[in-house]
Write a protein that holds these residues in place. Structure first.
Motif, PDB file in Angstrom:
ATOM      1  N   ILE A 290     -36.703  27.689  75.762  1.00  0.00           N
ATOM      2  CA  ILE A 290     -37.055  26.984  74.525  1.00  0.00           C
ATOM      3  C   ILE A 290     -37.149  25.481  74.797  1.00  0.00           C
ATOM      4  O   ILE A 290     -38.119  24.826  74.401  1.00  0.00           O
ATOM      5  CB  ILE A 290     -36.025  27.288  73.417  1.00  0.00           C
ATOM      6  CG1 ILE A 290     -36.059  28.775  73.068  1.00  0.00           C
ATOM      7  CG2 ILE A 290     -36.268  26.419  72.186  1.00  0.00           C
ATOM      8  CD1 ILE A 290     -34.877  29.257  72.255  1.00  0.00           C
ATOM      9  N   VAL A 291     -36.173  24.939  75.501  1.00  0.00           N
ATOM     10  CA  VAL A 291     -36.192  23.516  75.863  1.00  0.00           C
ATOM     11  C   VAL A 291     -37.406  23.216  76.733  1.00  0.00           C
ATOM     12  O   VAL A 291     -38.126  22.236  76.520  1.00  0.00           O
ATOM     13  CB  VAL A 291     -34.892  23.127  76.606  1.00  0.00           C
ATOM     14  CG1 VAL A 291     -34.957  21.703  77.138  1.00  0.00           C
ATOM     15  CG2 VAL A 291     -33.687  23.337  75.698  1.00  0.00           C
ATOM     16  N   SER A 292     -37.657  24.068  77.698  1.00  0.00           N
ATOM     17  CA  SER A 292     -38.768  23.890  78.625  1.00  0.00           C
ATOM     18  C   SER A 292     -40.112  23.894  77.906  1.00  0.00           C
ATOM     19  O   SER A 292     -40.940  22.997  78.100  1.00  0.00           O
ATOM     20  CB  SER A 292     -38.726  24.993  79.682  1.00  0.00           C
ATOM     21  OG  SER A 292     -39.856  24.940  80.507  1.00  0.00           O
ATOM     22  N   PHE A 293     -40.349  24.895  77.078  1.00  0.00           N
ATOM     23  CA  PHE A 293     -41.646  24.980  76.397  1.00  0.00           C
ATOM     24  C   PHE A 293     -41.871  23.782  75.490  1.00  0.00           C
ATOM     25  O   PHE A 293     -42.944  23.166  75.520  1.00  0.00           O
ATOM     26  CB  PHE A 293     -41.787  26.272  75.587  1.00  0.00           C
ATOM     27  CG  PHE A 293     -43.099  26.314  74.843  1.00  0.00           C
ATOM     28  CD1 PHE A 293     -44.278  26.570  75.531  1.00  0.00           C
ATOM     29  CD2 PHE A 293     -43.164  26.037  73.488  1.00  0.00           C
ATOM     30  CE1 PHE A 293     -45.510  26.575  74.873  1.00  0.00           C
ATOM     31  CE2 PHE A 293     -44.381  26.038  72.822  1.00  0.00           C
ATOM     32  CZ  PHE A 293     -45.553  26.305  73.512  1.00  0.00           C
ATOM     33  N   MET A 294     -40.891  23.456  74.677  1.00  0.00           N
ATOM     34  CA  MET A 294     -41.055  22.346  73.741  1.00  0.00           C
ATOM     35  C   MET A 294     -41.321  21.038  74.493  1.00  0.00           C
ATOM     36  O   MET A 294     -42.209  20.276  74.120  1.00  0.00           O
ATOM     37  CB  MET A 294     -39.827  22.215  72.834  1.00  0.00           C
ATOM     38  CG  MET A 294     -39.583  23.437  71.971  1.00  0.00           C
ATOM     39  SD  MET A 294     -40.932  23.865  70.863  1.00  0.00           S
ATOM     40  CE  MET A 294     -40.762  22.593  69.653  1.00  0.00           C
ATOM     41  N   GLY A 295     -40.556  20.791  75.530  1.00  0.00           N
ATOM     42  CA  GLY A 295     -40.737  19.558  76.296  1.00  0.00           C
ATOM     43  C   GLY A 295     -42.064  19.501  77.013  1.00  0.00           C
ATOM     44  O   GLY A 295     -42.771  18.481  76.976  1.00  0.00           O
ATOM     45  N   HIS A 296     -42.438  20.586  77.658  1.00  0.00           N
ATOM     46  CA  HIS A 296     -43.715  20.589  78.380  1.00  0.00           C
ATOM     47  C   HIS A 296     -44.901  20.576  77.427  1.00  0.00           C
ATOM     48  O   HIS A 296     -45.907  19.918  77.691  1.00  0.00           O
ATOM     49  CB  HIS A 296     -43.809  21.777  79.335  1.00  0.00           C
ATOM     50  CG  HIS A 296     -42.892  21.663  80.501  1.00  0.00           C
ATOM     51  ND1 HIS A 296     -42.769  20.512  81.248  1.00  0.00           N
ATOM     52  CD2 HIS A 296     -42.049  22.556  81.065  1.00  0.00           C
ATOM     53  CE1 HIS A 296     -41.895  20.703  82.214  1.00  0.00           C
ATOM     54  NE2 HIS A 296     -41.439  21.932  82.116  1.00  0.00           N
ATOM     55  N   PHE A 297     -44.786  21.264  76.302  1.00  0.00           N
ATOM     56  CA  PHE A 297     -45.893  21.296  75.341  1.00  0.00           C
ATOM     57  C   PHE A 297     -46.132  19.917  74.735  1.00  0.00           C
ATOM     58  O   PHE A 297     -47.275  19.470  74.635  1.00  0.00           O
ATOM     59  CB  PHE A 297     -45.612  22.317  74.238  1.00  0.00           C
ATOM     60  CG  PHE A 297     -46.765  22.515  73.303  1.00  0.00           C
ATOM     61  CD1 PHE A 297     -47.825  23.329  73.664  1.00  0.00           C
ATOM     62  CD2 PHE A 297     -46.801  21.885  72.070  1.00  0.00           C
ATOM     63  CE1 PHE A 297     -48.903  23.522  72.811  1.00  0.00           C
ATOM     64  CE2 PHE A 297     -47.880  22.071  71.206  1.00  0.00           C
ATOM     65  CZ  PHE A 297     -48.933  22.887  71.580  1.00  0.00           C
ATOM     66  N   TYR A 298     -45.050  19.244  74.347  1.00  0.00           N
ATOM     67  CA  TYR A 298     -45.205  17.968  73.658  1.00  0.00           C
ATOM     68  C   TYR A 298     -45.208  16.755  74.580  1.00  0.00           C
ATOM     69  O   TYR A 298     -45.678  15.687  74.176  1.00  0.00           O
ATOM     70  CB  TYR A 298     -44.111  17.802  72.597  1.00  0.00           C
ATOM     71  CG  TYR A 298     -44.330  18.726  71.431  1.00  0.00           C
ATOM     72  CD1 TYR A 298     -45.384  18.534  70.550  1.00  0.00           C
ATOM     73  CD2 TYR A 298     -43.496  19.815  71.213  1.00  0.00           C
ATOM     74  CE1 TYR A 298     -45.609  19.387  69.489  1.00  0.00           C
ATOM     75  CE2 TYR A 298     -43.707  20.676  70.153  1.00  0.00           C
ATOM     76  CZ  TYR A 298     -44.768  20.450  69.296  1.00  0.00           C
ATOM     77  OH  TYR A 298     -44.991  21.303  68.242  1.00  0.00           O
ATOM     78  N   LEU A 299     -44.696  16.869  75.794  1.00  0.00           N
ATOM     79  CA  LEU A 299     -44.599  15.704  76.668  1.00  0.00           C
ATOM     80  C   LEU A 299     -45.395  15.833  77.964  1.00  0.00           C
ATOM     81  O   LEU A 299     -46.228  14.986  78.263  1.00  0.00           O
ATOM     82  CB  LEU A 299     -43.125  15.422  76.999  1.00  0.00           C
ATOM     83  CG  LEU A 299     -42.227  15.127  75.799  1.00  0.00           C
ATOM     84  CD1 LEU A 299     -40.768  15.099  76.210  1.00  0.00           C
ATOM     85  CD2 LEU A 299     -42.642  13.832  75.129  1.00  0.00           C
ATOM     86  N   THR A 300     -45.125  16.857  78.751  1.00  0.00           N
ATOM     87  CA  THR A 300     -45.717  16.953  80.079  1.00  0.00           C
ATOM     88  C   THR A 300     -47.199  17.263  80.048  1.00  0.00           C
ATOM     89  O   THR A 300     -47.997  16.560  80.661  1.00  0.00           O
ATOM     90  CB  THR A 300     -45.003  18.051  80.903  1.00  0.00           C
ATOM     91  OG1 THR A 300     -43.599  17.811  80.873  1.00  0.00           O
ATOM     92  CG2 THR A 300     -45.488  18.042  82.347  1.00  0.00           C
ATOM     93  N   PHE A 301     -47.576  18.323  79.359  1.00  0.00           N
ATOM     94  CA  PHE A 301     -48.952  18.803  79.379  1.00  0.00           C
ATOM     95  C   PHE A 301     -49.627  18.628  78.020  1.00  0.00           C
ATOM     96  O   PHE A 301     -50.472  19.431  77.643  1.00  0.00           O
ATOM     97  CB  PHE A 301     -48.991  20.276  79.789  1.00  0.00           C
ATOM     98  CG  PHE A 301     -48.393  20.532  81.132  1.00  0.00           C
ATOM     99  CD1 PHE A 301     -49.021  20.095  82.293  1.00  0.00           C
ATOM    100  CD2 PHE A 301     -47.194  21.217  81.253  1.00  0.00           C
ATOM    101  CE1 PHE A 301     -48.473  20.342  83.535  1.00  0.00           C
ATOM    102  CE2 PHE A 301     -46.638  21.475  82.499  1.00  0.00           C
ATOM    103  CZ  PHE A 301     -47.283  21.028  83.640  1.00  0.00           C
ATOM    104  N   ARG A 302     -49.237  17.587  77.311  1.00  0.00           N
ATOM    105  CA  ARG A 302     -49.772  17.411  75.955  1.00  0.00           C
ATOM    106  C   ARG A 302     -51.292  17.296  75.971  1.00  0.00           C
ATOM    107  O   ARG A 302     -51.883  16.777  76.905  1.00  0.00           O
ATOM    108  CB  ARG A 302     -49.136  16.219  75.274  1.00  0.00           C
ATOM    109  CG  ARG A 302     -49.424  14.890  75.945  1.00  0.00           C
ATOM    110  CD  ARG A 302     -48.740  13.771  75.182  1.00  0.00           C
ATOM    111  NE  ARG A 302     -48.844  12.528  75.923  1.00  0.00           N
ATOM    112  CZ  ARG A 302     -47.822  11.880  76.423  1.00  0.00           C
ATOM    113  NH1 ARG A 302     -46.604  12.347  76.249  1.00  0.00           N
ATOM    114  NH2 ARG A 302     -47.998  10.757  77.072  1.00  0.00           N
TER     115      ARG A 302
END
Length: 158
Positions: free
Chosen positions: A60-72
């Motif tokens: 959950i932490v990974s998806f939210m962070g990558h969706f909104y920050l890394t691969f936005r």
């Protein structure tokens, strides 16, 4: 408004993307680690089983962070849409794209976890459960490269 500035602010450069991947990944790994150690120390659960639950929480932490920050991805401009139907169509496409991305990232993460769990259990059998923290750290370092490649080239590809 200048298109170049809009594009550069909506999608991070490769170096920023790599930095965000490390930050988000380290955060998710820390959550995974703390949940794993917490479960093992507070309950009578064996490390291999606790690792499964810890993965799900960290996902959950990974998806939210990558969706909104890394691969936005750039967000469509719905303010200038002429009709409410345009807004509804855009909202539906955004939800569909988000769900597809979530499923792809889960598949990528699950593949990484399967390899992770296999190496983790192998390490536990080889070195013993008392070394579960060291084994987890080594395995996590190995899997990080794989999940970045899957995320960048497939799950979050625009």
């Amino acid at each position: 408004m200048n298109n170049a500035s809009t594009t550069s602010s909506s999608k991070p450069s490769s170096s920023k993307q790599a930095l965000w991947f490390l930050v988000v990944g380290a955060s998710a790994a820390l959550v995974h680690f703390l949940v794993l150690v917490g479960i093992v120390n507070i309950t009578a659960t064996r490390p291999a089983l606790a690792n499964i639950f810890a993965f799900l929480v960290a996902f959950i932490v990974s998806f939210m962070g990558h969706f909104y920050l890394t691969f936005r991805h750039s967000i469509p401009d719905t303010i200038n849409s002429n009709t409410s139907q345009d807004n509804a169509d855009t909202s539906y496409r955004e939800k569909t794209n988000t769900l597809q991305t979530l499923l792809k990232w889960f598949a990528s993460s699950a593949a990484g976890f399967i390899v992770n769990q296999g190496l983790f259990v192998l390490g536990l059998n080889w070195l013993g459960e008392r070394y579960y923290i060291l084994i987890w750290l080594v395995v996590t370092a190995i899997i990080t490269v794989m999940t970045f490649a899957l995320g960048k080239l497939w799950a979050f590809k625009s």
